[in-house]
Design an enzyme around this catalytic site. Structure first.
Site, PDB file in Angstrom:
ATOM      1  N   MET A  30       0.837  -1.199   0.000  1.00 16.56           N
ATOM      2  CA  MET A  30       0.000   0.000   0.000  1.00 16.56           C
ATOM      3  C   MET A  30       0.873   1.250   0.000  1.00 16.56           C
ATOM      4  O   MET A  30       0.408   2.350   0.322  1.00 16.56           O
ATOM      5  CB  MET A  30      -0.957  -0.002   1.198  1.00 16.56           C
ATOM      6  CG  MET A  30      -2.009  -1.087   1.100  1.00 16.56           C
ATOM      7  SD  MET A  30      -3.534  -0.732   1.987  1.00 16.56           S
ATOM      8  CE  MET A  30      -2.916  -0.566   3.662  1.00 16.56           C
ATOM      9  N   GLY A  31       2.144   1.085  -0.373  1.00 12.09           N
ATOM     10  CA  GLY A  31       3.029   2.232  -0.466  1.00 12.09           C
ATOM     11  C   GLY A  31       3.589   2.658   0.871  1.00 12.09           C
ATOM     12  O   GLY A  31       3.565   1.915   1.855  1.00 12.09           O
ATOM     13  N   LEU A  33       6.737   2.975   1.496  1.00  8.27           N
ATOM     14  CA  LEU A  33       7.626   1.833   1.625  1.00  8.27           C
ATOM     15  C   LEU A  33       8.733   2.069   2.651  1.00  8.27           C
ATOM     16  O   LEU A  33       9.278   3.167   2.770  1.00  8.27           O
ATOM     17  CB  LEU A  33       8.242   1.509   0.263  1.00  8.27           C
ATOM     18  CG  LEU A  33       7.247   1.235  -0.874  1.00  8.27           C
ATOM     19  CD1 LEU A  33       7.996   0.884  -2.159  1.00  8.27           C
ATOM     20  CD2 LEU A  33       6.259   0.149  -0.504  1.00  8.27           C
ATOM     21  N   GLY A  36      11.088  -2.992   5.589  1.00  5.80           N
ATOM     22  CA  GLY A  36      10.370  -4.258   5.494  1.00  5.80           C
ATOM     23  C   GLY A  36       9.945  -4.540   4.065  1.00  5.80           C
ATOM     24  O   GLY A  36      10.165  -5.644   3.536  1.00  5.80           O
ATOM     25  N   HIS A  37       9.354  -3.540   3.422  1.00  2.00           N
ATOM     26  CA  HIS A  37       8.996  -3.686   2.010  1.00  2.00           C
ATOM     27  C   HIS A  37      10.256  -3.921   1.160  1.00  2.00           C
ATOM     28  O   HIS A  37      10.237  -4.718   0.220  1.00  2.00           O
ATOM     29  CB  HIS A  37       8.291  -2.430   1.498  1.00  2.00           C
ATOM     30  CG  HIS A  37       6.999  -2.122   2.178  1.00  2.00           C
ATOM     31  ND1 HIS A  37       6.827  -1.015   2.974  1.00  2.00           N
ATOM     32  CD2 HIS A  37       5.814  -2.779   2.168  1.00  2.00           C
ATOM     33  CE1 HIS A  37       5.589  -0.996   3.430  1.00  2.00           C
ATOM     34  NE2 HIS A  37       4.947  -2.054   2.970  1.00  2.00           N
ATOM     35  N   GLN A  61     -10.529  -2.554   1.956  1.00  2.00           N
ATOM     36  CA  GLN A  61     -10.091  -3.278   3.155  1.00  2.00           C
ATOM     37  C   GLN A  61     -10.076  -2.381   4.392  1.00  2.00           C
ATOM     38  O   GLN A  61      -9.683  -2.823   5.464  1.00  2.00           O
ATOM     39  CB  GLN A  61      -8.717  -3.919   2.934  1.00  2.00           C
ATOM     40  CG  GLN A  61      -7.542  -2.960   2.864  1.00  2.00           C
ATOM     41  CD  GLN A  61      -6.251  -3.674   2.516  1.00  2.00           C
ATOM     42  OE1 GLN A  61      -6.115  -4.263   1.433  1.00  2.00           O
ATOM     43  NE2 GLN A  61      -5.289  -3.648   3.427  1.00  2.00           N
ATOM     44  N   GLN A 158      -2.973 -12.236   7.567  1.00  2.00           N
ATOM     45  CA  GLN A 158      -3.139 -11.985   6.134  1.00  2.00           C
ATOM     46  C   GLN A 158      -2.361 -13.006   5.316  1.00  2.00           C
ATOM     47  O   GLN A 158      -2.883 -13.563   4.337  1.00  2.00           O
ATOM     48  CB  GLN A 158      -2.654 -10.577   5.806  1.00  2.00           C
ATOM     49  CG  GLN A 158      -2.538 -10.277   4.318  1.00  2.00           C
ATOM     50  CD  GLN A 158      -2.026  -8.878   4.050  1.00  2.00           C
ATOM     51  OE1 GLN A 158      -2.766  -7.919   4.140  1.00  2.00           O
ATOM     52  NE2 GLN A 158      -0.737  -8.756   3.731  1.00  2.00           N
ATOM     53  N   ARG A 192       2.477   2.854   9.426  1.00  2.00           N
ATOM     54  CA  ARG A 192       1.740   3.632  10.422  1.00  2.00           C
ATOM     55  C   ARG A 192       2.634   4.160  11.549  1.00  2.00           C
ATOM     56  O   ARG A 192       2.198   4.988  12.337  1.00  2.00           O
ATOM     57  CB  ARG A 192       0.606   2.791  11.011  1.00  2.00           C
ATOM     58  CG  ARG A 192      -0.530   2.539  10.017  1.00  2.00           C
ATOM     59  CD  ARG A 192      -1.695   1.791  10.671  1.00  2.00           C
ATOM     60  NE  ARG A 192      -2.866   1.770   9.813  1.00  2.00           N
ATOM     61  CZ  ARG A 192      -3.181   0.784   8.982  1.00  2.00           C
ATOM     62  NH1 ARG A 192      -2.380  -0.265   8.895  1.00  2.00           N
ATOM     63  NH2 ARG A 192      -4.274   0.844   8.233  1.00  2.00           N
TER      64      ARG A 192
END
Length: 284
Positions: A30-31, A33, A36-37, A61, A158, A192
């Protein structure tokens, strides 16, 4: 590296890449980044000829009282990171491109995972969240036809649900699990985290510390999950609002009362207005 916003354009490009014998890796995000991404992108680049990073804040979602509108959107910075990691394409569609009938939500075709896997952990407080996740992942797989798709273990529910969906619906893609990445402090990396004040970040650190206390307790011989829960609660800061702390079997996500096999301790909590998740695997 190229940023593509149109579904048909991307499909045409990737169909040609596959005709040329190229293996394709998909990294759904979801951008906003972070490292982790980056670990997912690096793994895809290592494994495949072509890496596609999707950057899409998926509206279906998010619940009505969640942070869709203020979720951080940093496409320019995301593109720079992807370029530096040798990704080949960013797929950054507008919501209307992905969901032409978005205004008529009831008209959308959705992919619903098993109720038994969504009436627990994040699914309890985020009603419909995993329907939205499975739907967008299905669309991204259909659009990109990847050989492999990469998901981090921070969103472990997920990951489990996506793996089951791919198996049950006979998708021709391998789901690659990648380790959870933490800051040096121990805090699980999350887009977040940007919302946290300095004071809130200190409190947020006790989420991972609570999980580490569980692991330490288990290594000292405690296998009763009620006792391990109580141990974690002594570590969690008073201003951290617990959503859940649950123990489930790694193999099938069934609830655990006494740890006898690899078990996930999964937590979700609010610090200020920021909802954070984390987990740790014990007994393996």
């Amino acid at each position: 590296m190229k940023v593509i916003n149109n579904i048909n354009e991307l499909k045409e490009i990737l169909n040609q890449e596959k005709l040329n014998g190229k293996k394709i890796g998909l990294v759904p995000t979801m951008g906003c980044l972070h490292k982790g991404h980056a670990s997912l992108i690096q793994k895809s680049v290592e494994d495949n000829d072509i890496t596609v990073v999707s950057v899409f804040v998926n509206p279906i979602q998010f619940g009505p009282n969640e942070d869709y509108d203020k979720y951080p959107r940093t496409l320019e910075a995301d593109a720079e990171l992807c370029k530096s990691l040798n990704a080949d394409y960013i797929f950054a569609p507008a919501p209307k491109e992905m969901y032409p009938d978005l205004e008529k939500f009831s008209d959308l075709t959705m992919v619903a995972p098993p109720y038994a896997l969504t009436d627990m952990l994040c699914g309890k407080s985020r009603i419909g969240h995993f329907d939205g996740v499975c739907t967008v992942v299905t669309k991204l797989i259909n659009i990109t036809s990847p050989d492999r798709a990469y998901f981090g273990m921070k969103d472990i529910q997920q990951l489990f649900i996506v793996k089951k969906m791919v198996k049950d619906l006979n998708f021709s893609v391998d789901i690659i699990s990648c380790p959870l990445v933490r800051e040096e402090s121990g805090l699980a990396l999350s887009s977040r985290n940007k919302y946290l004040s300095d004071k809130d970040k200190i409190s947020a650190l006790t989420i991972s510390k609570a999980l580490f206390a569980i692991k330490d307790g288990y290594q000292k011989g405690i296998t009763d999950t009620k006792l391990l829960f109580d141990t974690a609660m002594t570590v969690l800061a008073k201003d951290v609002e617990l959503d859940y702390l649950e123990f489930v079997k790694k193999e099938n996500f069934e609830s655990v009362e006494n740890i006898e096999e690899p078990t996930i301790a999964a937590i979700a909590a609010k610090v200020g207005n920021v909802r954070l998740i984390d987990n740790i695997i014990i007994g393996e």
